[in-house]
Structures are given as structure tokens and as C-alpha cells.
Motif scaffolding. Structure first.
Motif, short mmCIF file in Angstrom:
data_model
loop_
_atom_site.label_atom_id
_atom_site.label_comp_id
_atom_site.label_asym_id
_atom_site.label_seq_id
_atom_site.Cartn_x
_atom_site.Cartn_y
_atom_site.Cartn_z
N LEU A 1 -3.47 -10.72 -2.80
CA LEU A 1 -4.87 -10.72 -3.22
C LEU A 1 -5.38 -9.30 -3.49
O LEU A 1 -6.45 -9.13 -4.08
CB LEU A 1 -5.73 -11.38 -2.14
N MET A 2 -4.62 -8.28 -3.11
CA MET A 2 -4.98 -6.90 -3.45
C MET A 2 -4.53 -6.50 -4.85
O MET A 2 -4.85 -5.39 -5.32
CB MET A 2 -4.38 -5.93 -2.43
N LEU A 3 -3.79 -7.37 -5.53
CA LEU A 3 -3.26 -7.01 -6.86
C LEU A 3 -4.36 -6.67 -7.87
O LEU A 3 -4.22 -5.69 -8.62
CB LEU A 3 -2.37 -8.13 -7.39
N PRO A 4 -5.48 -7.42 -7.96
CA PRO A 4 -6.51 -7.04 -8.95
C PRO A 4 -7.04 -5.64 -8.72
O PRO A 4 -7.21 -4.87 -9.68
CB PRO A 4 -7.59 -8.11 -8.74
N ALA A 5 -7.32 -5.29 -7.46
CA ALA A 5 -7.81 -3.94 -7.17
C ALA A 5 -6.73 -2.91 -7.49
O ALA A 5 -7.04 -1.81 -8.01
CB ALA A 5 -8.22 -3.83 -5.71
N TRP A 6 -5.47 -3.22 -7.22
CA TRP A 6 -4.38 -2.30 -7.51
C TRP A 6 -4.30 -2.03 -9.01
O TRP A 6 -4.23 -0.87 -9.46
CB TRP A 6 -3.08 -2.90 -7.00
N VAL A 7 -4.34 -3.07 -9.82
CA VAL A 7 -4.26 -2.90 -11.27
C VAL A 7 -5.43 -2.07 -11.77
O VAL A 7 -5.27 -1.15 -12.60
CB VAL A 7 -4.22 -4.28 -11.96
N LEU A 8 -6.64 -2.37 -11.28
CA LEU A 8 -7.83 -1.62 -11.72
C LEU A 8 -7.71 -0.15 -11.37
O LEU A 8 -7.97 0.73 -12.20
CB LEU A 8 -9.07 -2.23 -11.07
N LEU A 9 -7.31 0.15 -10.13
CA LEU A 9 -7.21 1.54 -9.70
C LEU A 9 -6.06 2.26 -10.40
O LEU A 9 -6.15 3.46 -10.68
CB LEU A 9 -7.03 1.59 -8.18
N ALA A 10 -4.97 1.55 -10.67
CA ALA A 10 -3.86 2.18 -11.39
C ALA A 10 -4.28 2.58 -12.80
O ALA A 10 -3.89 3.64 -13.30
CB ALA A 10 -2.67 1.21 -11.44
N ARG A 11 -5.09 1.75 -13.44
CA ARG A 11 -5.57 2.09 -14.78
C ARG A 11 -6.47 3.32 -14.77
O ARG A 11 -6.56 4.04 -15.76
CB ARG A 11 -6.32 0.91 -15.38
N ARG A 12 -7.16 3.54 -13.64
CA ARG A 12 -8.02 4.72 -13.51
C ARG A 12 -7.27 5.91 -12.95
O ARG A 12 -7.89 6.95 -12.67
CB ARG A 12 -9.21 4.40 -12.60
N GLY A 13 -5.98 5.77 -12.76
CA GLY A 13 -5.17 6.88 -12.27
C GLY A 13 -5.30 7.15 -10.78
O GLY A 13 -4.89 8.21 -10.30
N GLN A 14 -5.81 6.17 -10.01
CA GLN A 14 -6.01 6.37 -8.58
C GLN A 14 -4.92 5.73 -7.73
O GLN A 14 -4.96 5.83 -6.50
CB GLN A 14 -7.37 5.78 -8.17
N ALA A 15 -3.98 5.06 -8.36
CA ALA A 15 -2.89 4.42 -7.63
C ALA A 15 -1.66 4.41 -8.51
O ALA A 15 -1.75 4.53 -9.75
CB ALA A 15 -3.28 2.99 -7.23
N ALA A 16 -0.50 4.28 -7.89
CA ALA A 16 0.74 4.18 -8.65
C ALA A 16 0.72 2.91 -9.50
O ALA A 16 0.17 1.88 -9.08
CB ALA A 16 1.94 4.16 -7.71
N PRO A 17 1.28 2.95 -10.68
CA PRO A 17 1.25 1.75 -11.54
C PRO A 17 2.12 0.62 -10.99
O PRO A 17 3.15 0.85 -10.36
CB PRO A 17 1.78 2.28 -12.87
N LEU A 18 1.68 -0.60 -11.24
CA LEU A 18 2.47 -1.78 -10.93
C LEU A 18 3.08 -2.28 -12.23
O LEU A 18 2.38 -2.80 -13.10
CB LEU A 18 1.59 -2.88 -10.30
N THR A 19 4.38 -2.10 -12.37
CA THR A 19 5.04 -2.52 -13.61
C THR A 19 5.36 -4.00 -13.55
O THR A 19 5.45 -4.62 -12.48
CB THR A 19 6.35 -1.73 -13.80
N LEU B 1 0.82 -1.21 0.00
CA LEU B 1 0.00 0.00 0.00
C LEU B 1 0.86 1.26 0.00
O LEU B 1 0.46 2.28 -0.58
CB LEU B 1 -0.93 -0.02 1.21
N ARG B 2 2.04 1.22 0.65
CA ARG B 2 2.93 2.39 0.56
C ARG B 2 3.34 2.63 -0.89
O ARG B 2 3.42 3.79 -1.34
CB ARG B 2 4.18 2.14 1.42
N HIS B 3 3.61 1.56 -1.62
CA HIS B 3 3.99 1.68 -3.03
C HIS B 3 2.82 2.14 -3.88
O HIS B 3 2.96 3.03 -4.74
CB HIS B 3 4.52 0.34 -3.52
N ALA B 4 1.65 1.57 -3.64
CA ALA B 4 0.48 1.85 -4.50
C ALA B 4 -0.17 3.19 -4.19
O ALA B 4 -0.57 3.91 -5.12
CB ALA B 4 -0.55 0.73 -4.34
N LEU B 5 -0.27 3.55 -2.92
CA LEU B 5 -1.05 4.74 -2.53
C LEU B 5 -0.19 5.95 -2.21
O LEU B 5 -0.67 7.08 -2.32
CB LEU B 5 -1.92 4.41 -1.31
N LEU B 6 1.06 5.74 -1.81
CA LEU B 6 1.91 6.85 -1.41
C LEU B 6 3.19 6.89 -2.23
O LEU B 6 4.10 7.66 -1.91
CB LEU B 6 2.27 6.73 0.08
#
Length: 575
Positions: free
Chosen positions: A191-209, A157-162
Motif C-alpha cells: 500500500l506504500m507503492l503509490p507514495a513511492w512512485v510519487l516521491l520517486a518521480r520527484r527525485g525523493q526516493a529510489a525509482p521502482l522499475t 523502505l531500505r530499497h526506496a529510501l536508502l
């Protein structure tokens, strides 16, 4: 809206103050009790054998390889016992430290995402959760694996949200690897990876490369390999068949087979939401009627701070629900995710009068039940008297005061502050549990006195056999003991025990529950010594000469010598 004043009055201090208070609150009772079954004596025995034999890589239980869990928790307990010089002080320390670490992670992330006051509320919410309080005071693996899972979620979450912050992502992956080596399920933050990918595509989280994902998975697998590869090499090239059986059990049976085709703790699919969450998530579960619509509104706004922990929470529940084998303790890692998902909503929840009235109703129910049970037990109600006799505990005064305390708190705080009264009563419950409750229950849960009675009758140099052994008896033994394989069929164990007793009938004894009288039909039970009731069972101590007519078979089962008893330890480590 008068309840919001509690939020405004929170001290303008670092949340570290709450962590210090939590350390004192959760640490009350250290040193006041022995390890209790079912799990605690087993892990304490593993840890003591590590310290006694120097064999740390493969845990052993009473001389036999212990294949159910990897060794990290046993390492932690062995280290704590070594540092404190005491079993009683050390065996609970890993859970306490893990609980404080989990609390610190939740509060720090809440502070970074929502501010200091929300961090205080998040810490108080987690600290008041019933299952969190229970496991912080229990020497089971689950609190430690929850810490590693929470650290994994924190790094993600530190990587994705901050972030992006690759260092925290990789640290989280390292923690997941350690979690896998602790209890196999350390990967749950993924198990949070699907939500992370979805939110990153919408610009709400840092991208997961793909690079970060590959590096993270490599770190997880690398950490796991640090123990698995040497263990597999040692066991594969050993001539000891028990080590090969250990390798196959820990790598296959205790992982995939345990999840997909569980052989015990089989429960229906609805077990967690119906039978576990109502008590494990208390009092937070009371807020669900208000949380669910609030979560829905935040999901529509794509609030990643809420959606990611909430998605992880839901998928963890689904993951465990899909397995036929279920235990309530498996849900412990969901509590930090639940608190993170509800953290920004906590100030608003405290302003809900109906939520406080609901908390008051629950507290009134608890108070009435405890007070009624305490009074009826003291008056000798037959059902309660039988229950007390079976467990060897008379808790009527304790229960009565808990019930009276609940009703007094409710009268003082009034229903409009019912949720706060419920949280305060839970604190009283845990403080009394860790002091009065320990003193009441320890003689019934620990066979310390029984094993002292055994050695007083046999002498400290006499050997003792225990077919179908329980770890708490070997842990508390004051003399050398043997056992015949934890998973060996009972009939074979008794045949091997008879053969062992025949070798020196005047120097060897058997400790056995009286309900095993069918296996002892050949014995002269007139020589048996009745030891009374311990752990809900009546026990016999029988000298070896009583088995002269019993046919033994030295090839029927393995013979393991328990290398560690309390008598073999320095005096400072026995208590």
C-alpha cells in the motif's frame, strides 16, 4: 525546552541494549499461565496435534481440519513447544520473538534514517504502545503477521529510501509472502507503492522499475505457492470431503468473502479511529494534535522518510475500514508504521509541555478509576461483586495498588513530566499483569482444575463427549475425548452424542454447560454431577446411562476423536 535533556541523556550505546531490556520486560510471566480463550487454546491444540500426529501441512483441531488460518503460526508454536518441552513455556514464545523482531526492525531503520538517539526513542515509543505490549504477551497470530508485515515494509523502505537495494526489496517481498501464509494480509506494505512512485518521480526516493516490481510480485506469489499448491493438490485428490471443504474455506471464504462480506465482528466505518485508536495507540495517540501539523509541513517538503510510512499507515486504516468485519487487533501492523512516521519528530514532542500535561491528565484518570474500583470492590459494591463472581476473579488489591501507583508516579514526576510518568505506569501495569494478574486470572480463564476434577470422577480411561466444544477444555483434558464437528448444528451434535453414549453407557460421559438443559430434556439429570462455574458458565458432568431415554442418530453428525490431550503428552509438556 528542558524536556530535551531526556534525549541528550540517552545512553550512547547500541540500540541492541534496549532490545535486550525489551526481551526481559516482555518475557516476564512466561510459564505462569495456560493458554486462555478465545484464540490461544485453539492454536495450542493445533500445535499439539501437529506434534502428536506428524500432520503439519494441514492444521487440525480436535481431529477435524482447521480451515480458518494457514499453518505458519501453528508451526511456530509447535516448534516452540517442542524446543521448550512445555506448553506453558512454548505457546507464548512465537509472539515474544515476533515482537522483538518487529522492535529491532523499527529501531534499525530509524537508526539508519535518523541516527542512534532517535532509534532509541522510536524503540521506547513502540515498546510503550499499549496494543504492542498486549499482543506481545498474547498467543495470537497477529504479532507474527505484524513482524512479517514490518519486515516487508523494512525491505521496501531500505530499497526506496536508502537504496536502490534490490536484495532488501526482494527480502521484503519474501516476508510479505510469509505474511500472507500467516494471516492473509501480509501484502499490506504494498500500500506504500503509490507514495513511492510519487516521491520517486520527484527525485525523493529510489525509482521502482517494472522489473523490480515484477520480480517482487513473483517472489510473493512463489512463497504463497510453496504451501498453497501442494495443499490444493492433496485436498483435491483426496477422497475425504472434509479436506475439500478445508481447501474451499481457506482459499475463498477466509480471504475474499471474509473481507467483502464478513459474517461476524461487523462494525461501523468509524470503528477504528473512534473505538480502537484511542486505546491501542496509547500513549502515542496523545501526540496527534502536534503530529498532524508537523506531518503536513514535512509532506509539503516531500520528506519521503515520513511520507512513505505515513501513507502506508493511512491506507492500512482505510483498507480495514472498508471491510464490514473489523477487530481491534487488525490495527496492530499500523503501530510500527506510526512510530516510523513520527520518529524524527520524537525529540521535539518531548519538549512540548502541553503534551506532558495531557499525559498527566490521562494518568490521573487511570489512577483514579483503578483506585476507586479497587476500594469499592473491596467494600462490596454490588455491581462489582457480581462482575467478580461471574468471572471468578477478585482483583481489588491489584487494582487498588495500580491506582495508588499511578497517583504516586504523578506526584513524583509532576505534571511537567506527565508523559514519562504515564509510560512508567504502563510498564508497571504490564509487569504486574504478567505476574500478579496471571496468578489471579489463570484459574478463571483455564479449565485445568475443572478437567482434573472430571478425570478424578470418571477415571482416566473413561471417554468424554463434549457437544459444541470449546478448545480450552479439550486442551486441558486428562482423558480421551470426542467432538462432533465445530460447525455442525447443535441439535445434530446432541443426536450424534446420544448415539455414541448408547454404545457404552457405563464407560462414557458428557461434559456440557447447564444452560443446554433444553437439549437435555430427555436425560435423567438426577445423575448429573454439578462441577460449578468455569469460564463464566456452570457445568454438568453426566454419565452415559442418564441418556437411556434420549433418541440418538449416528448419522446426524461426524464423530472426531481428539488425538491429543495433556494426559497423552510426556509429563514435561503438560505444564
Amino acid at each position: 525546552m528542558h524536556h530535551t535533556r531526556y534525549v541528550r541523556r540517552l545512553p550512547p550505546l547500541s540500540w541492541l541494549w534496549l532490545l535486550a531490556i525489551a526481551a526481559g520486560f516482555l518475557g516476564v510471566g512466561l510459564g505462569l499461565r495456560d493458554p486462555w480463550p478465545a484464540d490461544e487454546p485453539r492454536f495450542a491444540l493445533n500445535a499439539l496435534e501437529m506434534l502428536h500426529t506428524g500432520q503439519f501441512w494441514i492444521p487440525h483441531r480436535a481431529g477435524e481440519p482447521y480451515p480458518d488460518k494457514p499453518p505458519i503460526f501453528m508451526w511456530a508454536m509447535a516448534g516452540a513447544i517442542h524446543l521448550t518441552g512445555s506448553v506453558r513455556l512454548g505457546f507464548l514464545l512465537p509472539s515474544l520473538v515476533a515482537a522483538l523482531g518487529t522492535l529491532a526492525l523499527v529501531m534499525d531503520l530509524s537508526n539508519r534514517l535518523h541516527g542512534r538517539r532517535v532509534a532509541w526513542l522510536a524503540g521506547l515509543a513502540l515498546l510503550s504502545s499499549f496494543q504492542f505490549g498486549l499482543q506481545a504477551r498474547t498467543a495470537q497470530i497477529d504479532m507474527l503477521v505484524t513482524f512479517f508485515i514490518t519486515l516487508g515494509a523494512y525491505g521496501l523502505l531500505r530499497h526506496a529510501l536508502l537504496g536502490p537495494d534490490r536484495r532488501w526489496w526482494l527480502l521484503g517481498c519474501l516476508a510479505m509472502g510469509l505474511g500472507i501464509l500467516t494471516k492473509g494480509v501480509g501484502f499490506l506494505p504494498l500500500l506504500m507503492l503509490p507514495a513511492w512512485v510519487l516521491l520517486a518521480r520527484r527525485g525523493q526516493a529510489a525509482p521502482l522499475t517494472w522489473r523490480d516490481l515484477g520480480l517482487g510480485l513473483a517472489v510473493i506469489l512463489g512463497v504463497v505457492a510453496l504451501w498453497v499448491v501442494p495443499m490444493a493438490v492433496v485436498t483435491s485428490f483426496s477422497d475425504d470431503p472434509s479436506l475439500a471443504a478445508y481447501r474451499d474455506n481457506i482459499l475463498f471464504k477466509q480471504t475474499g468473502e471474509r473481507y467483502a462480506d464478513a459474517w461476524h465482528h461487523v462494525k461501523p466505518w468509524y470503528y477504528y479511529p473512534v473505538e480502537v485508536m484511542p486505546w491501542a495507540w496509547l500513549p502515542l495517540v496523545l501526540a496527534l494534535p502536534w503530529l498532524v501539523p508537523a506531518w503536513w509541513r514535512r509532506a509539503r517538503r516531500l520528506d519521503a522518510r515520513v511520507m512513505m510510512p505515513l501513507a502506508g499507515l493511512l491506507l492500512v486504516v482505510v483498507f480495514f475500514s472498508l471491510s464490514p468485519g473489523k477487530r481491534g487487533v487488525y490495527l496492530l501492523p499500523t503501530l510500527p508504521l506510526l512510530v516510523l512516521a513520527m520518529a524524527p519528530l520524537l525529540p521535539g514532542l518531548l519538549s512540548r509541555p502541553r503534551l506532558h500535561w495531557l499525559g498527566a491528565a490521562v494518568l490521573a484518570l487511570f489512577g483514579s478509576v483503578f483506585l476507586a474500583a479497587g476500594i469499592l470492590g473491596a467494600l462490596g459494591l454490588p455491581a462489582l461483586a457480581r462482575l467478580a463472581a461471574y468471572h471468578g476473579v477478585t482483583p481489588w488489591a491489584w487494582w487498588s495498588l495500580l491506582g495508588l501507583g499511578a497517583l504516586l508516579l504523578l506526584a513524583w514526576c509532576r505534571p511537567r513530566h506527565g508523559l514519562l510518568a504515564l509510560a512508567g505506569w504502563l510498564a508497571v501495569f504490564w509487569l504486574s499483569w504478567s505476574t500478579w494478574g496471571y496468578q489471579l486470572m489463570d484459574p478463571a480463564r483455564s479449565p485445568r482444575d475443572l478437567m482434573q476434577a472430571v478425570v478424578s470422577r470418571t477415571g482416566p480411561s473413561a471417554w468424554l463427549a463434549m457437544p459444541d466444544f470449546d478448545e480450552e477444555f479439550l486442551l486441558q483434558a486428562r482423558q480421551p475425548m470426542v467432538q462432533f464437528g465445530y460447525h455442525t448444528p447443535d441439535e445434530a451434535q446432541f443426536q450424534r452424542a446420544f448415539a455414541w453414549l448408547h454404545e457404552a453407557p457405563d464407560e462414557r460421559w458428557m461434559l456440557v454447560p447447564q444452560h443446554r438443559d433444553g437439549a437435555l430434556a430427555c436425560a435423567d439429570l438426577a445423575l448429573a454431577r454439578d462441577l460449578g462455574v468455569q469460564n463464566g458458565e456452570a457445568w454438568w458432568l453426566i454419565p452415559g446411562r442418564a441418556f437411556a431415554a434420549c433418541a440418538g442418530d449416528a448419522a446426524a453428525a461426524p464423530l472426531y476423536t481428539a488425538p491429543t490431550t495433556l494426559a497423552a503428552l510426556p509429563a514435561t509438556r503438560r505444564n
